[in-house]
Design a protein around this motif. Structure first.
Motif, PDB file in Angstrom:
ATOM      1  N   LYS A 236      48.494   1.527  -7.265  1.00 12.09           N
ATOM      2  CA  LYS A 236      49.359   2.581  -6.726  1.00 12.09           C
ATOM      3  C   LYS A 236      50.299   2.103  -5.610  1.00 12.09           C
ATOM      4  CE  LYS A 236      50.260   7.095  -6.670  1.00 12.09           C
ATOM      5  NZ  LYS A 236      49.197   8.018  -7.070  1.00 12.09           N
ATOM      6  N   THR A 248      54.756   6.156 -11.981  1.00  8.05           N
ATOM      7  CA  THR A 248      53.370   6.563 -12.246  1.00  8.05           C
ATOM      8  C   THR A 248      53.390   7.526 -13.439  1.00  8.05           C
ATOM      9  OG1 THR A 248      53.574   8.280 -10.560  1.00  8.05           O
ATOM     10  CG2 THR A 248      52.587   6.197  -9.866  1.00  8.05           C
ATOM     11  N   THR A 249      52.256   8.091 -13.813  1.00 10.45           N
ATOM     12  CA  THR A 249      52.155   8.765 -15.122  1.00 10.45           C
ATOM     13  C   THR A 249      52.824  10.145 -15.237  1.00 10.45           C
ATOM     14  OG1 THR A 249      50.090   9.879 -14.539  1.00 10.45           O
ATOM     15  CG2 THR A 249      49.898   7.682 -15.533  1.00 10.45           C
ATOM     16  N   VAL A 250      53.003  10.841 -14.109  1.00  7.82           N
ATOM     17  CA  VAL A 250      53.433  12.254 -14.113  1.00  7.82           C
ATOM     18  C   VAL A 250      52.521  13.094 -15.042  1.00  7.82           C
ATOM     19  CG1 VAL A 250      55.382  13.866 -14.061  1.00  7.82           C
ATOM     20  CG2 VAL A 250      55.809  11.431 -13.798  1.00  7.82           C
ATOM     21  N   SER A 252      50.284  14.802 -13.494  1.00  5.54           N
ATOM     22  CA  SER A 252      49.803  15.799 -12.522  1.00  5.54           C
ATOM     23  C   SER A 252      50.123  17.256 -12.884  1.00  5.54           C
ATOM     24  CB  SER A 252      50.323  15.472 -11.122  1.00  5.54           C
ATOM     25  OG  SER A 252      51.704  15.236 -11.138  1.00  5.54           O
ATOM     26  N   HIS A 354      54.183   9.823  -5.297  1.00  2.00           N
ATOM     27  CA  HIS A 354      53.230  10.006  -4.195  1.00  2.00           C
ATOM     28  C   HIS A 354      53.752   9.437  -2.865  1.00  2.00           C
ATOM     29  CE1 HIS A 354      49.449  10.590  -2.218  1.00  2.00           C
ATOM     30  NE2 HIS A 354      49.306   9.296  -1.992  1.00  2.00           N
ATOM     31  N   ASP A 386      53.332  20.388 -10.042  1.00  2.00           N
ATOM     32  CA  ASP A 386      51.902  20.079 -10.053  1.00  2.00           C
ATOM     33  C   ASP A 386      51.168  20.747  -8.891  1.00  2.00           C
ATOM     34  OD1 ASP A 386      52.233  18.465  -7.727  1.00  2.00           O
ATOM     35  OD2 ASP A 386      52.463  16.648  -8.899  1.00  2.00           O
ATOM     36  N   ASP A 388      48.826  22.239  -6.479  1.00  2.00           N
ATOM     37  CA  ASP A 388      47.384  22.420  -6.631  1.00  2.00           C
ATOM     38  C   ASP A 388      46.832  22.728  -5.239  1.00  2.00           C
ATOM     39  OD1 ASP A 388      44.815  21.049  -8.432  1.00  2.00           O
ATOM     40  OD2 ASP A 388      44.586  21.363  -6.297  1.00  2.00           O
TER      41      ASP A 388
END
Ligand code: FAD
Length: 500
Positions: A236, A248-250, A252, A354, A386, A388
């Motif tokens: 990361k 990164t993957t997205v 989230s 991030h 995302d 949360d």
């Protein structure tokens, strides 16, 4: 209207068919007893005022996909319009509901709502089945294992789950029995609302980079898991906050809405890592998933986790108030191009990396503007696809050095940080197009460009792009002193408490 009893599965943050134990329980109950099955989702008529347009679009797309997937197994989604605590008791009566299933969620608003619904079910002899299925681990068991308190560090959390066997995922593989269909199966009354119907007009929306839904979430997961080498070498801190395409993957937004099961993600990662040399937590992709678990445990076990006051893990810091600065930050008009580019990407696309979140969260709080993390968390809640409850609050506390992380003297520079991965400022040029013709040497600090250069680039600072709202070099030093003082006061208070 049929008088047959009804089994209801109430979808909330579990917008999927795969690995959905609560839904599976509802199907089994309906089929075994030959009752009607109604999978529902409750849409609050005021939803438009509660979540931002981009996230609302993601939610509607996810509901459309869920409805389509349910239809493939001989069922459908029933949309109930109203506030859950008002409309569900009426629905329970109207449909003769005898059995209700849903997943366990920890967002404080949902918890309050569940207490009311539990009471209604109790009074009406409705059997309720709740399943913990939003995380890999059962957060209550982790807290229990830690003698009733939350682990305050990531490493401690990892040690608590180290020998826990993660259960297999469950799938729904066959069509639901015909006799479980209700007479109002075809009724348009319960259709998924269109964007227009929930009050969004097209002009509010920007490009849809990440469409919602289980189908899209699983596709995205599989695409990433196919890149075995990429997964196994993922670190990361070495991914870029300002690449034009995400580094990164997205995944989230899909995990947050429950379009994708965290447990499925976990098992796929294990399969990919199996027999390969791979990176480890905290930096590996598995490590990222574990950060999510860590914050869920912390959120589940801490009262007022999304607030500073009354939150036992949160250091009390006397943040200031400055509405003009808050708005400048939220709108991407601070005069610091890197910060502004990030906030504009967030507003436009609903997702930022991030480390980009690190940059802007530090800038708003202890770094530059000295504004409470709670204010920043509200803006993120509005813009993030995302969003949360526990991850947002937990990470904001981390970045503002209010909990979990205490090296408040490490401050992100709005000038140097972005340059590490994007010297030419391509990211800034994309999201702050006023500056796109600036020479690279001034792209992070346009106020330093001579007036003639500013004019040639077609953007005069203070006219076409804002002046800096603060001087980072000065304010971050003042804020360090304030943090120092706040930490001292907190330490003294704790010592006093211990004495008593
Ligand atoms: P990847 O790096 O591909 O990681 C895979 C998954 O691991 C993510 O999808 C996510 O579920 C989880 N994950 C990764 N990093 C973290 C982390 N630091 N904490 C918890 N889980 C993590 N994430 C949210 O999902 N919702 C939020 O509301 C949210 N608010 C945040 C607010 C701030 C101030 C900060 C600094 C971070 C926040 N994060 C939040 C955490 C993190 O930034 C995102 O989860 C991550 O950037 C999502 O991108 P990804 O899916 O490409 O992550």
């Amino acid at each position: 209207m049929s008088k047959l009893p009804t089994v209801v599965h109430w979808f909330r943050l579990d917008l999927r068919l795969h690995d959905n134990l609560a839904l599976r329980n509802a199907i089994n109950e309906a089929e075994n007893r030959k009752h009607i099955l109604k999978p529902i989702y409750v849409v609050d008529p005021e939803i438009k005022n509660k979540i931002g347009a981009n996230r609302l679009r993601f939610l509607i797309q996810s509901l459309q996909d869920l409805d389509l997937n349910l239809r493939k197994i001989n069922s459908r989604l029933f949309i109930i319009k109203g506030k859950a605590v008002e409309c569900l008791p009426k629905i329970f009566e109207k449909w003769h509901v005898k059995f209700l299933t849903h997943q366990v969620d920890i967002d404080s608003e949902l918890v309050k709502q569940d207490e009311i619904i539990d009471q209604v079910c109790d009074e009406n002899d409705i059997f309720v089945v709740k399943r913990m299925q939003h995380t890999v681990y059962d957060f209550n068991s982790v807290i229990k294992k830690n003698n009733g308190s939350i682990p305050l560090t990531y490493q401690k959390f990892l040690s608590l789950v180290a020998d826990t066997q993660v259960k297999d995922t469950i799938e729904i593989t066959k069509n639901i029995l015909e006799e479980c269909k209700s007479v109002d199966f075809e009724s348009d009354e319960y259709n998924v609302p269109s964007l227009e119907e929930v009050g969004i007009n097209d002009s509010e929306l920007l490009e849809c980079k990440y469409p919602g839904g289980e189908t899209e979430g699983l596709k995205r997961l599989n695409e990433y898991m196919a890149k075995k080498q990429w997964v196994c070498s993922f670190e990361k801190p070495n991914s870029s906050p300002n690449s034009i395409e995400p580094s990164t993957t997205v995944l989230s937004p899909y995990l947050s809405h429950g379009c994708l099961s965290a447990k499925v993600f976990y098992h796929k990662l294990k399969q990919v890592e199996n027999g390969m040399k791979h990176t480890l937590p905290p930096v590996s992709l598995m490590g990222q998933l574990m950060w999510r678990e860590f914050y869920y445990v912390a959120g589940a076990g801490t009262k007022n986790f999304d607030k500073m006051v009354g939150n036992t893990v949160c250091t009390q810091i006397p943040w200031g108030k400055n509405e003009t600065h808050l708005q400048a930050w939220a709108q991407g008009k601070t005069g610091y191009p890197f910060v502004d580019a990030i906030m504009r990407q967030l507003k436009q696309e609903g997702w930022i990396h991030h480390l980009a979140r690190h940059m802007v969260a530090c800038f708003l709080t202890r770094g530059d503007l000295w504004i409470s993390w709670e204010e920043g968390a509200k803006v993120f809640e509005d813009y993030l696809l995302d969003y949360d409850w526990s991850l947002n609050a937990g990470n904001w506390m981390w970045l503002s050095a209010s909990a979990f992380f205490y090296k408040y003297f490490r401050v992100y520079s709005p000038i140097a940080f972005g340059k590490k991965t994007d010297k030419e400022g391509l990211y800034i040029r994309k999201y702050v197009p006023e500056l796109k013709k600036y020479p690279s040497e001034f792209i992070y600090e346009p106020w330093k460009a001579p007036k003639s250069v500013q004019r040639t680039a077609g953007c005069v600072i203070g006219e076409d792009y804002p002046n800096r709202i603060v001087d980072h070099d000065k304010v971050h030093k003042d804020n360090l002193q304030k943090m120092n003082a706040a930490y001292k006061v907190n330490k003294e208070k704790k010592a006093l408490k211990r004495k008593r």
